[in-house]
Design an enzyme around this catalytic site. Sequence first.
Site, short mmCIF file in Angstrom:
data_model
loop_
_atom_site.label_atom_id
_atom_site.label_comp_id
_atom_site.label_asym_id
_atom_site.label_seq_id
_atom_site.Cartn_x
_atom_site.Cartn_y
_atom_site.Cartn_z
N LYS A 137 0.84 -1.21 0.00
CA LYS A 137 0.00 0.00 0.00
C LYS A 137 0.88 1.26 0.00
O LYS A 137 0.65 2.18 -0.79
CB LYS A 137 -0.92 0.03 1.23
CG LYS A 137 -1.84 -1.18 1.36
CD LYS A 137 -2.72 -1.09 2.60
CE LYS A 137 -1.98 -1.13 3.93
NZ LYS A 137 -1.31 -2.41 4.25
N ARG B 4 -9.67 0.85 8.76
CA ARG B 4 -9.26 -0.51 9.12
C ARG B 4 -10.33 -1.26 9.89
O ARG B 4 -10.11 -2.42 10.26
CB ARG B 4 -8.02 -0.43 10.00
CG ARG B 4 -6.74 -0.79 9.28
CD ARG B 4 -5.61 -0.48 10.24
NE ARG B 4 -4.50 -1.36 10.07
CZ ARG B 4 -3.38 -1.00 9.46
NH1 ARG B 4 -3.25 0.17 8.91
NH2 ARG B 4 -2.38 -1.85 9.39
N ARG C 218 12.18 -6.52 5.55
CA ARG C 218 12.14 -5.07 5.28
C ARG C 218 13.05 -4.32 6.25
O ARG C 218 13.09 -4.61 7.44
CB ARG C 218 10.70 -4.56 5.43
CG ARG C 218 10.62 -3.05 5.38
CD ARG C 218 9.22 -2.54 5.20
NE ARG C 218 8.34 -2.86 6.32
CZ ARG C 218 7.06 -2.51 6.37
NH1 ARG C 218 6.51 -1.87 5.35
NH2 ARG C 218 6.33 -2.82 7.41
N ARG D 254 11.49 -2.07 11.58
CA ARG D 254 10.31 -1.69 12.36
C ARG D 254 10.07 -2.70 13.48
O ARG D 254 10.21 -3.90 13.26
CB ARG D 254 9.08 -1.62 11.43
CG ARG D 254 8.66 -0.21 11.11
CD ARG D 254 7.62 -0.15 10.04
NE ARG D 254 6.36 -0.81 10.39
CZ ARG D 254 5.24 -0.72 9.63
NH1 ARG D 254 5.26 -0.01 8.52
NH2 ARG D 254 4.16 -1.35 9.99
N ARG E 56 -0.68 -9.30 13.19
CA ARG E 56 -1.21 -8.24 12.31
C ARG E 56 -2.10 -8.87 11.22
O ARG E 56 -3.15 -8.33 10.87
CB ARG E 56 -0.06 -7.45 11.65
CG ARG E 56 0.60 -6.46 12.61
CD ARG E 56 2.01 -6.08 12.20
NE ARG E 56 2.10 -5.32 10.98
CZ ARG E 56 3.24 -5.13 10.32
NH1 ARG E 56 4.38 -5.64 10.77
NH2 ARG E 56 3.26 -4.42 9.22
#
Length: 214
Positions: free
Chosen positions: A13, A88, A127, A160, A171
């Site tokens: 996204k 969300r 990531r 992160r 998540r």
Amino acid sequence: MYLILFGAPGVGKGTQAKLISAKYDIPQISTGDMLRAAVKDQTDLGKKAVKIMSRGELVPDDLILDLIRERFSQPDCDHGFILDGFPRTLAQAEGLDELVAEMNLPELRCIEIQVPDEKVIERLVNRRLCDNCGADYNMITNPPPADMKCTICGGNIYQRKDDNEETISNRLEVYTRQTAPVKEHYQKKGQFFSVDGQMPVEKVQEAIQAILNN
Ligand code: AP5
């Protein structure tokens, strides 16, 4: 243009929102980025959000809707925006409907990016990000230099806190339980579209552009 980029964590996204933002000169509104900034600045919101985010749960709807209301009032939103990571929950989608009506905005289009969970997990555990310019690295496809300094701006490259396997799987569960039902909300409005997020970034962007051009 008023657009929602929708989908599970790690589907791309943010990556796609940045490209659309540059092309149409409208802001990317990422509630995740706004919350991380609040955590960094240790604001009241940041203090409330920090533990929730590290577990991969959702920050309460009323706090998020206040954040969005305030953001929409800024002048750079006058000609459109791209929502990334919001709404969300159904309550957030309904709150957004109210804001859209109040501000007399056109109907929002919602584009879902679809990627299977196992691919998402691989993307997110690998990531790495620059803490200064936000540049995105990946331990497999685009590894950072050994000194972990950003090649663009020299900032520090970090991982992160919620990009570990345990939090990522929570998540994804939270997404299935609380966020996936939002899809039906936009399907009922006839404003819901899907693209395959497994293609290379440029191909996903082309698929999104094809929807936007229609
Ligand atoms: P948030 O920051 O929104 O995180 P997320 O939804 O989990 O999404 P990500 O940022 O991890 O992924 P993305 O889909 O943007 O993918 P990206 O482009 O980075 O939310 C974090 C937390 O904040 C939440 O868990 C919650 O606690 C809280 N929160 C936020 N909003 C909230 C709300 N509205 N209500 C309540 N709580 C909220 O790409 C991921 C990786 O994949 C990158 O490394 C990228 O380079 C790579 N990649 C992207 N596209 C491709 C491609 N096509 N091929 C290969 N690799 C790709």
